[in-house]
Design a protein around this motif. Structure first.
Motif, PDB file in Angstrom:
ATOM      1  N   GLU A  40      17.353 -32.793   5.165  1.00  6.81           N
ATOM      2  CA  GLU A  40      16.641 -31.680   5.807  1.00  6.81           C
ATOM      3  C   GLU A  40      16.425 -30.500   4.862  1.00  6.81           C
ATOM      4  O   GLU A  40      15.387 -29.845   4.930  1.00  6.81           O
ATOM      5  CB  GLU A  40      17.405 -31.192   7.048  1.00  6.81           C
ATOM      6  N   CYS A  41      17.378 -30.233   3.994  1.00  7.00           N
ATOM      7  CA  CYS A  41      17.274 -29.052   3.125  1.00  7.00           C
ATOM      8  C   CYS A  41      16.788 -29.428   1.735  1.00  7.00           C
ATOM      9  O   CYS A  41      16.695 -28.572   0.861  1.00  7.00           O
ATOM     10  CB  CYS A  41      18.614 -28.321   3.045  1.00  7.00           C
ATOM     11  N   GLY A  42      16.462 -30.686   1.540  1.00 10.26           N
ATOM     12  CA  GLY A  42      15.966 -31.112   0.245  1.00 10.26           C
ATOM     13  C   GLY A  42      14.545 -31.641   0.326  1.00 10.26           C
ATOM     14  O   GLY A  42      14.072 -32.296  -0.598  1.00 10.26           O
ATOM     15  N   SER A  43      13.862 -31.351   1.440  1.00  6.21           N
ATOM     16  CA  SER A  43      12.512 -31.910   1.602  1.00  6.21           C
ATOM     17  C   SER A  43      11.438 -31.005   1.001  1.00  6.21           C
ATOM     18  O   SER A  43      10.428 -31.487   0.507  1.00  6.21           O
ATOM     19  CB  SER A  43      12.225 -32.201   3.079  1.00  6.21           C
ATOM     20  N   CYS A  44      11.636 -29.686   1.046  1.00  6.51           N
ATOM     21  CA  CYS A  44      10.623 -28.772   0.495  1.00  6.51           C
ATOM     22  C   CYS A  44      11.000 -28.325  -0.909  1.00  6.51           C
ATOM     23  O   CYS A  44      10.151 -27.960  -1.703  1.00  6.51           O
ATOM     24  CB  CYS A  44      10.480 -27.549   1.380  1.00  6.51           C
ATOM     25  N   HIS A  45      12.303 -28.270  -1.181  1.00  9.79           N
ATOM     26  CA  HIS A  45      12.799 -27.866  -2.500  1.00  9.79           C
ATOM     27  C   HIS A  45      14.083 -28.644  -2.707  1.00  9.79           C
ATOM     28  O   HIS A  45      14.533 -29.347  -1.800  1.00  9.79           O
ATOM     29  CB  HIS A  45      13.042 -26.351  -2.550  1.00  9.79           C
ATOM     30  N   VAL A  46      14.689 -28.500  -3.894  1.00 10.28           N
ATOM     31  CA  VAL A  46      15.960 -29.177  -4.131  1.00 10.28           C
ATOM     32  C   VAL A  46      16.980 -28.655  -3.110  1.00 10.28           C
ATOM     33  O   VAL A  46      16.889 -27.496  -2.681  1.00 10.28           O
ATOM     34  CB  VAL A  46      16.416 -28.922  -5.597  1.00 10.28           C
ATOM     35  N   LYS A  67      11.896 -18.414  10.422  1.00  4.81           N
ATOM     36  CA  LYS A  67      11.203 -17.501   9.493  1.00  4.81           C
ATOM     37  C   LYS A  67      11.881 -17.617   8.140  1.00  4.81           C
ATOM     38  O   LYS A  67      12.588 -16.725   7.693  1.00  4.81           O
ATOM     39  CB  LYS A  67      11.287 -16.066  10.013  1.00  4.81           C
ATOM     40  N   HIS A  68      11.658 -18.738   7.493  1.00  2.00           N
ATOM     41  CA  HIS A  68      12.366 -19.091   6.255  1.00  2.00           C
ATOM     42  C   HIS A  68      11.443 -18.885   5.052  1.00  2.00           C
ATOM     43  O   HIS A  68      10.681 -19.756   4.691  1.00  2.00           O
ATOM     44  CB  HIS A  68      12.814 -20.562   6.375  1.00  2.00           C
ATOM     45  N   PHE A  69      11.485 -17.713   4.454  1.00  3.18           N
ATOM     46  CA  PHE A  69      10.671 -17.410   3.272  1.00  3.18           C
ATOM     47  C   PHE A  69       9.199 -17.780   3.499  1.00  3.18           C
ATOM     48  O   PHE A  69       8.568 -18.412   2.657  1.00  3.18           O
ATOM     49  CB  PHE A  69      11.223 -18.137   2.041  1.00  3.18           C
ATOM     50  N   ILE A 105      19.647 -17.321  -3.947  1.00  6.58           N
ATOM     51  CA  ILE A 105      20.511 -17.585  -5.101  1.00  6.58           C
ATOM     52  C   ILE A 105      19.925 -16.871  -6.316  1.00  6.58           C
ATOM     53  O   ILE A 105      20.639 -16.287  -7.122  1.00  6.58           O
ATOM     54  CB  ILE A 105      20.553 -19.105  -5.375  1.00  6.58           C
ATOM     55  N   THR A 106      18.584 -16.935  -6.404  1.00  2.00           N
ATOM     56  CA  THR A 106      17.896 -16.403  -7.574  1.00  2.00           C
ATOM     57  C   THR A 106      17.989 -14.882  -7.676  1.00  2.00           C
ATOM     58  O   THR A 106      17.607 -14.316  -8.688  1.00  2.00           O
ATOM     59  CB  THR A 106      16.410 -16.812  -7.565  1.00  2.00           C
ATOM     60  N   GLU A 107      18.492 -14.214  -6.640  1.00  2.00           N
ATOM     61  CA  GLU A 107      18.650 -12.763  -6.726  1.00  2.00           C
ATOM     62  C   GLU A 107      20.112 -12.364  -6.921  1.00  2.00           C
ATOM     63  O   GLU A 107      20.415 -11.179  -7.002  1.00  2.00           O
ATOM     64  CB  GLU A 107      18.089 -12.092  -5.465  1.00  2.00           C
TER      65      GLU A 107
HETATM   66  C1  HEC Z   1       9.441 -26.412   5.433  1.00  5.51           C
HETATM   67  C2  HEC Z   1       9.935 -26.295   4.071  1.00  5.51           C
HETATM   68  C3  HEC Z   1      11.402 -25.887   3.880  1.00  5.51           C
HETATM   69  C4  HEC Z   1      12.533 -26.476   4.411  1.00  5.51           C
HETATM   70  C5  HEC Z   1      12.622 -27.680   5.330  1.00  5.51           C
HETATM   71  C6  HEC Z   1      13.666 -25.716   3.869  1.00  5.51           C
HETATM   72  N1  HEC Z   1      13.221 -24.717   3.042  1.00  5.51           N
HETATM   73 FE1  HEC Z   1      14.398 -23.442   1.982  1.00  5.51          FE
HETATM   74  N2  HEC Z   1      12.738 -22.553   1.210  1.00  5.51           N
HETATM   75  C7  HEC Z   1      11.425 -22.889   1.501  1.00  5.51           C
HETATM   76  C8  HEC Z   1      10.518 -22.026   0.760  1.00  5.51           C
HETATM   77  C9  HEC Z   1       8.998 -22.072   0.796  1.00  5.51           C
HETATM   78  C10 HEC Z   1      11.342 -21.159   0.002  1.00  5.51           C
HETATM   79  C11 HEC Z   1      10.898 -20.077  -0.977  1.00  5.51           C
HETATM   80  C12 HEC Z   1      10.742 -20.730  -2.343  1.00  5.51           C
HETATM   81  C13 HEC Z   1      10.296 -19.790  -3.436  1.00  5.51           C
HETATM   82  O1  HEC Z   1      10.524 -18.580  -3.359  1.00  5.51           O
HETATM   83  O2  HEC Z   1       9.734 -20.298  -4.421  1.00  5.51           O
HETATM   84  C14 HEC Z   1      12.727 -21.527   0.312  1.00  5.51           C
HETATM   85  C15 HEC Z   1      13.838 -20.902  -0.241  1.00  5.51           C
HETATM   86  C16 HEC Z   1      15.161 -21.182   0.049  1.00  5.51           C
HETATM   87  C17 HEC Z   1      16.302 -20.487  -0.517  1.00  5.51           C
HETATM   88  C18 HEC Z   1      16.259 -19.354  -1.531  1.00  5.51           C
HETATM   89  C19 HEC Z   1      16.018 -19.890  -2.948  1.00  5.51           C
HETATM   90  C20 HEC Z   1      16.197 -18.791  -3.996  1.00  5.51           C
HETATM   91  O3  HEC Z   1      17.334 -18.639  -4.475  1.00  5.51           O
HETATM   92  O4  HEC Z   1      15.221 -18.094  -4.327  1.00  5.51           O
HETATM   93  C21 HEC Z   1      17.422 -21.048   0.045  1.00  5.51           C
HETATM   94  C22 HEC Z   1      18.859 -20.650  -0.251  1.00  5.51           C
HETATM   95  C23 HEC Z   1      16.973 -22.081   0.949  1.00  5.51           C
HETATM   96  N3  HEC Z   1      15.594 -22.145   0.918  1.00  5.51           N
HETATM   97  C24 HEC Z   1      17.815 -22.870   1.730  1.00  5.51           C
HETATM   98  C25 HEC Z   1      17.376 -23.857   2.599  1.00  5.51           C
HETATM   99  C26 HEC Z   1      18.258 -24.616   3.473  1.00  5.51           C
HETATM  100  C27 HEC Z   1      19.753 -24.429   3.574  1.00  5.51           C
HETATM  101  C28 HEC Z   1      17.462 -25.497   4.164  1.00  5.51           C
HETATM  102  C29 HEC Z   1      17.882 -26.515   5.215  1.00  5.51           C
HETATM  103  C30 HEC Z   1      18.449 -25.959   6.431  1.00  5.51           C
HETATM  104  C31 HEC Z   1      16.081 -25.275   3.729  1.00  5.51           C
HETATM  105  N4  HEC Z   1      16.070 -24.273   2.799  1.00  5.51           N
HETATM  106  C32 HEC Z   1      14.979 -25.986   4.202  1.00  5.51           C
HETATM  107  C33 HEC Z   1      11.016 -23.914   2.332  1.00  5.51           C
HETATM  108  C34 HEC Z   1      11.849 -24.768   3.025  1.00  5.51           C
END
Ligand code: HEC
Ligand code: HEC
Length: 155
Positions: A40-46, A67-69, A105-107
């Protein structure tokens, strides 16, 4: 190893990280993993290693997934609760003095220090786009390997 200011800094950093309970063996973060989290947390980014943020940050992130970024990363409550528990159990120590938990993390100061020798043009490279795009440079980051031996900065 050459004894330079940087290597001394690195030794301190390594000691600090161990002291913070961040198990680092052979330059790997401890490989705490969980299949639901990884999917779930590795589908859009690592899937960012839980050690890289303190529990309060994970709690804040997990309570605002809609409202996740700028994205909607909502999950059903049960899945979200399971992932939140995994992240908080394996979280890093809170080393910031701020009361508002860092969401990136990046901040964090740790991140900025660790990357202070990365040239500006690397961050601006369209293949990198964002500092959060760890795997642009950490080629095995998806396996939780952020070792300095597994980095390739795109040219
Ligand atoms: C629908 C896509 C999507 C999913 C699913 C997702 N994320 Fe993200 N996440 C993003 C985007 C877009 C960003 C902003 C990336 C950027 O700034 O380049 C982000 C950024 C982050 C960051 C901040 C990275 C940084 O240090 O700048 C964290 C921490 C994070 N996500 C955790 C999670 C966690 C935990 C989950 C699982 C519960 C999750 N994400 C699931 C899209 C997603
Ligand atoms: C533009 C390329 C780039 C990006 C993007 C990047 N890093 Fe790095 N990272 C580096 C470089 C270069 C180093 C420094 C290696 C050295 O000289 O110690 C480094 C060092 C590290 C280290 C310490 C490694 C060691 O063995 O000491 C960790 C951990 C790390 N980065 C995690 C991350 C995480 C997590 C992200 C994403 C949130 C990220 N990095 C994004 C290039 C990058």
């Amino acid at each position: 190893m050459k004894i330079s200011k940087r290597s001394i800094f690195r030794a301190f950093l390594a000691a600090g990280l161990c002291w913070a309970g961040m198990a680092m063996a052979d330059d790997h973060f401890s490989t705490a993993t969980d299949p639901t989290w990884k999917a779930e947390c590795g589908s859009c980014h690592v899937a960012y290693p839980p050690q890289l943020l303190p529990a309060g940050s994970w709690r804040a992130l997990m309570s605002g997934l809609d409202k996740h970024f700028g994205s909607d990363a909502s999950l059903d409550p049960q899945t979200a609760a399971g992932i939140a528990a995994f992240l908080e159990e394996n979280a890093g120590r809170d080393r910031s003095s701020s009361r508002t938990p860092a969401l990136r993390i990046t901040e964090t100061r740790w991140f900025v220090h660790e990357h202070d020798e990365v040239p500006d043009r690397a961050w601006k490279n369209p293949q990198v786009k964002s500092a959060a795009n760890c795997t642009a440079c950490h080629i095995d980051g998806d396996k939780g390997n952020f070792s300095e031996h597994n980095i390739r900065i795109p040219k």
